[in-house]
Enzyme design. Structure first.
Site, mmCIF file in Angstrom:
data_model
loop_
_atom_site.group_PDB
_atom_site.id
_atom_site.type_symbol
_atom_site.label_atom_id
_atom_site.label_comp_id
_atom_site.label_asym_id
_atom_site.label_seq_id
_atom_site.Cartn_x
_atom_site.Cartn_y
_atom_site.Cartn_z
ATOM 1 N N CYS A 188 72.655 71.425 73.626
ATOM 2 C CA CYS A 188 73.318 71.043 74.883
ATOM 3 C C CYS A 188 74.518 70.112 74.653
ATOM 4 C CB CYS A 188 72.323 70.391 75.815
ATOM 5 S SG CYS A 188 70.867 71.412 76.052
ATOM 6 N N HIS A 212 75.863 66.689 80.953
ATOM 7 C CA HIS A 212 75.074 67.907 80.750
ATOM 8 C C HIS A 212 74.072 68.004 81.902
ATOM 9 C CE1 HIS A 212 72.355 70.821 79.306
ATOM 10 N NE2 HIS A 212 71.455 69.972 78.833
ATOM 11 N N ASN A 250 69.669 74.283 83.743
ATOM 12 C CA ASN A 250 70.193 73.792 82.469
ATOM 13 C C ASN A 250 70.685 74.987 81.648
ATOM 14 O OD1 ASN A 250 70.457 72.949 79.802
ATOM 15 N ND2 ASN A 250 68.611 71.693 79.793
#
Ligand code: ACO
Length: 322
Positions: A112, A250, A280
């Site tokens: 990420c 993020h 996500n």
């Protein structure tokens, strides 16, 4: 003077949208639990799309928004943990698909934080070697890397891609500060094994190629490390948190973003969120959020981008919008 700025943005998502309500018909969960614990309402999942096709579509849009021909691209870097192939790189496939015939291409794996790591590499290589235009893409199809019976992970992730074109010019530098880091002692906290074919010699155990995560430990890591990293990057640029117009983190969990805002004593309205729509999307999440937030930016806005994830990695970048 060496100045680097963003000149193009692109985004691409699979057509199929999966709401929490639909998910709760086949996973032991509820819209209420997912929304209250993560902020996610829905995500998009690939049906026919791939990391390659999503990355290609985002790249094409970024070229149009930059008003640039593919031939002008000197380098393509794709940040991903879910590429269909490790050879060739997704970056090579994207370059072929868009006609970036002069570009050097490679993929980068930092989960990420991948988009920030790839941006740091791109910026360093522009400064070092004088490359003029670098296309950085974050792209993931995580929906086929999940254990759909593990409600602790499958409700969180989604698919998508975001693309950014950095350009080197003689103008004032718009990338004000950047830092990346890794705490490898937490390497086993988020995992995604790669499935290998059986060998007549290998005696080790093969692991299922699905995401595993110790959510609570990752939560503590993120809410500790991200505020530290943001403060460092802002201080390095000789600015203070009041000077920052937007924080684009993020999109892992809405509560993580609220906690970071609280720790930094920054109003949470300055933290852009699109997690409600996409979940996500790992390396794609920051460039996708940047794309969605950009319609609200004014010239001169100072923007922090910050990622964190498997590795354990983190990375933060401060830029000025022009
Ligand atoms: N639906 C309903 N109940 C659930 C679900 C679900 N989807 N998932 C877990 N639960 C239950 C658990 O079984 C547990 O029940 P129990 O108390 O009876 O045992 C309870 O909810 C609490 O579980 P926790 O795991 O403690 O839930 P938590 O509040 O920590 O939320 C979450 C879990 C959302 C995963 C959170 O820990 C988190 O966001 N962590 C950070 C993850 C992250 O940021 N990852 C980013 C990196 S990913 C990458 O790099 C690829």
């Amino acid at each position: 003077m060496i100045g680097i700025k963003i000149i193009g943005l692109g985004k691409s998502i699979p057509q199929r949208c999966l709401t929490n309500d639909e998910m709760s018909t086949f996973v032991d969960t509820s819209d209420e639990w997912i929304k209250s614990r993560t902020g996610i309402s829905k995500r998009h999942v690939a049906v026919t799309e791939t990391v390659e096709t999503l990355a290609t579509m985002a790249a094409k849009e970024a070229l149009v928004s930059a008003n640039l021909l593919a031939d002008a691209i000197d380098m393509v870097i794709v940040a991903t943990v879910s590429a269909e192939t490790t050879m060739p790189s997704t970056a090579s496939l994207v370059a072929r698909n868009i006609g970036a015939n002069r570009a050097r291409c490679f993929d980068l794996s930092a989960a990420c934080s991948g988009f920030i790591f790839a941006s740091e590499v791109a910026i360093s290589m522009m400064k070092q070697s004088g490359y003029k235009n670098i296309l950085v893409i974050g792209a993931e199809v995580l929906s086929n890397r999940l254990d759909w019976e593990d409600r602790g992970t499958c409700v969180i992730f989604g698919d998508g891609a975001g693309a950014v074109i950095y350009q080197l010019s003689q103008e004032e530098n718009q990338i004000l500060s950047i830092e990346t880091g890794t705490d490898a002692s937490g390497a086993e906290l988020i995992t995604l094994p790669v499935q290998a074919e059986e060998s007549p010699f290998y005696k080790g155990k093969s692991k299922r190629p699905v995401i595993g995560m110790d959510g609570r430990k990752v939560y503590v890591f993120a809410t500790t490390k991200v505020p530290e990293s943001i403060e460092k990057v802002v201080t390095n640029a000789k600015l203070s948190l009041e000077n920052i117009d937007w924080f684009i983190l993020h999109q892992a969990n809405s509560r993580i973003m609220d906690s970071v805002a609280q720790k930094l004593s920054v109003p949470k309205e300055r933290f852009f969120k699109n997690i409600q729509d996409y979940g996500n999307t790992s390396a794609a999440s920051i460039p996708m959020a940047l794309y969605d937030a950009s319609s609200q930016f004014k010239s001169g806005d100072q923007i922090v981008l910050s990622g964190f994830g498997a590795g354990l990695t983190w990375g933060t970048m401060l830029l000025r919008w022009s």
